[in-house]
Design an enzyme around this catalytic site. Structure first.
Site, PDB file in Angstrom:
ATOM      1  N   ASP A  23       0.858  -1.182   0.000  1.00 28.25           N
ATOM      2  CA  ASP A  23       0.000   0.000   0.000  1.00 28.25           C
ATOM      3  C   ASP A  23       0.893   1.229   0.000  1.00 28.25           C
ATOM      4  OD1 ASP A  23      -2.184   1.685   0.095  1.00 28.25           O
ATOM      5  OD2 ASP A  23      -2.518   1.459   2.246  1.00 28.25           O
ATOM      6  N   SER A  24       0.350   2.332  -0.492  1.00 28.91           N
ATOM      7  CA  SER A  24       1.105   3.572  -0.450  1.00 28.91           C
ATOM      8  C   SER A  24       1.268   4.066   0.977  1.00 28.91           C
ATOM      9  CB  SER A  24       0.400   4.643  -1.293  1.00 28.91           C
ATOM     10  OG  SER A  24      -0.902   4.882  -0.800  1.00 28.91           O
ATOM     11  N   CYS A  86      -4.197  -1.285  -2.170  1.00 27.45           N
ATOM     12  CA  CYS A  86      -4.298   0.170  -2.328  1.00 27.45           C
ATOM     13  C   CYS A  86      -5.198   0.416  -3.527  1.00 27.45           C
ATOM     14  CB  CYS A  86      -2.907   0.765  -2.563  1.00 27.45           C
ATOM     15  SG  CYS A  86      -2.886   2.525  -2.995  1.00 27.45           S
ATOM     16  N   THR A  88      -5.822   3.195  -5.126  1.00 32.64           N
ATOM     17  CA  THR A  88      -5.221   4.053  -6.145  1.00 32.64           C
ATOM     18  C   THR A  88      -4.252   3.270  -7.014  1.00 32.64           C
ATOM     19  OG1 THR A  88      -5.446   5.987  -4.717  1.00 32.64           O
ATOM     20  CG2 THR A  88      -3.906   6.152  -6.555  1.00 32.64           C
ATOM     21  N   CYS A 220     -11.735   2.712  -0.232  1.00 30.34           N
ATOM     22  CA  CYS A 220     -10.425   3.073   0.309  1.00 30.34           C
ATOM     23  C   CYS A 220     -10.205   2.212   1.545  1.00 30.34           C
ATOM     24  CB  CYS A 220     -10.371   4.556   0.665  1.00 30.34           C
ATOM     25  SG  CYS A 220      -8.841   5.052   1.505  1.00 30.34           S
ATOM     26  N   THR A 221      -9.001   1.693   1.684  1.00 29.35           N
ATOM     27  CA  THR A 221      -8.734   0.759   2.772  1.00 29.35           C
ATOM     28  C   THR A 221      -8.651   1.435   4.138  1.00 29.35           C
ATOM     29  OG1 THR A 221      -6.374   0.904   2.197  1.00 29.35           O
ATOM     30  CG2 THR A 221      -7.629  -0.970   1.317  1.00 29.35           C
ATOM     31  N   HIS A 222      -8.656   2.778   4.168  1.00 28.80           N
ATOM     32  CA  HIS A 222      -8.736   3.489   5.445  1.00 28.80           C
ATOM     33  C   HIS A 222     -10.148   3.484   6.020  1.00 28.80           C
ATOM     34  CE1 HIS A 222      -4.910   5.169   4.080  1.00 28.80           C
ATOM     35  NE2 HIS A 222      -4.735   5.733   5.251  1.00 28.80           N
TER      36      HIS A 222
END
Length: 301
Positions: A23-24, A86, A88, A220-222
């Site tokens: 992930d970024s 991620c 993106t 989004c993984t957040h």
């Protein structure tokens, strides 16, 4: 899960057969946690490009190059299978890596085996998080109206729309970008009044665009860390689709269907963490996403 200390990692940064999770930043830790809960027997290597996060504002070309570097790093560290945890990176880089870079690994040519990705000892694959979500969405909506809450980069890419329409052309997707949600989570403010305000604002915007939505993808993984507030403001009866479990189920199925790859995945139930930022900063922020203390090592891409 077994953890490896910084000193031991410094001596040996390879983990032959580990499944790589990239992930970024930190959100991919939620995907890692879901995968480990479904497939605890495998070894995992998590890499966060925290020094260059977030990726959302970068062009397709830049995200591709950053992601390609990360994939190359994970391959060089012994991973045969890499999950782009991620959205993106999955939206802007996965297809190019699969089509442009991985075919070089399938050739027996010595020149190709020294490609920019890595050598050709074993079969290698790169998977993302968008396709597994698209595959399951058809069984989760009755109205065939679906919403997407995601970062600006993921929304602009239209990757969810493209993947869903390939599989379910009758589904109508409405998307709303939530640029402040991920920063709020990383700031440790997921339960704050500010988080409540911005979550409510974007959800109301989504349902103004389409009141018939009966399933919402958290793209989004957040966002799973905002789930209590999201549940508070989502209309009753609307399904909330958090990616982690679906990605984990998809990976489990993928390994069953590809024994030639699964046989090269090591089984030691270990997890190792790497970051392009400060290990201390990574360890501190990882506590927001995981229910455990971790130790990390800094690497360069």
């Amino acid at each position: 899960m077994t953890k490896v200390g910084q000193n031991e990692q410094s001596r040996n940064v390879t983990a032959t057969g580990a499944i790589g999770i990239f992930d970024s930043g930190y959100g991919g830790l939620t995907v890692l946690e879901s995968i480990r809960s479904k497939l605890p027997e495998y070894d995992y290597l998590y890499l966060g490009d925290n020094a260059r996060a977030p990726y959302g504002g970068h062009s397709f070309e830049v995200v591709y190059e950053f992601t390609r570097q990360a994939v190359a790093k994970l391959f060089s560290m012994g991973c045969n299978l890499v999950i782009l945890a991620c959205n993106t990176a999955s939206a802007k880089a996965l297809r190019t890596i699969q089509q442009r870079d991985l075919p070089l690994l399938e050739s027996n040519s010595p020149d190709n085996c020294q490609s920019s990705i890595v050598n050709c000892q074993f079969p290698r694959r790169v998977l993302g998080v968008i396709r597994p979500t698209a595959e399951i969405i058809g069984s989760l909506t009755r109205s065939r109206h679906v919403g997407l809450l995601a970062t600006e980069g993921t929304v602009r890419s239209e990757s969810y729309k493209l993947e869903i329409q390939k599989l379910f052309p009758d589904i109508q997707l409405s998307s709303v970008a939530c640029p402040l949600w991920a920063p709020i989570v990383e700031a440790g403010e997921a339960s704050s009044s500010g988080a409540d305000y911005f979550v409510k604002k974007r959800i109301e915007q989504l349902f103004r665009e389409d009141s018939r939505i009966d399933a919402v993808i958290l793209g989004c993984t957040h966002y799973p860390l905002l789930l209590p507030i999201i549940e508070k403001h989502i209309p009753s009866g609307v399904k909330i689709i958090s990616q982690g479990n679906y990605v984990a189920d998809s990976l489990k199925d993928y390994l069953l269907r590809h024994p030639e790859l699964e046989s090269h995945c090591s089984r030691g139930a270990t997890t190792r963490y790497f970051t392009t930022e400060s290990p201390e900063k990574f360890q501190e922020n990882a506590r927001i996403f995981l229910n455990e203390e971790v130790e990390a090592q800094r690497v360069s891409l």
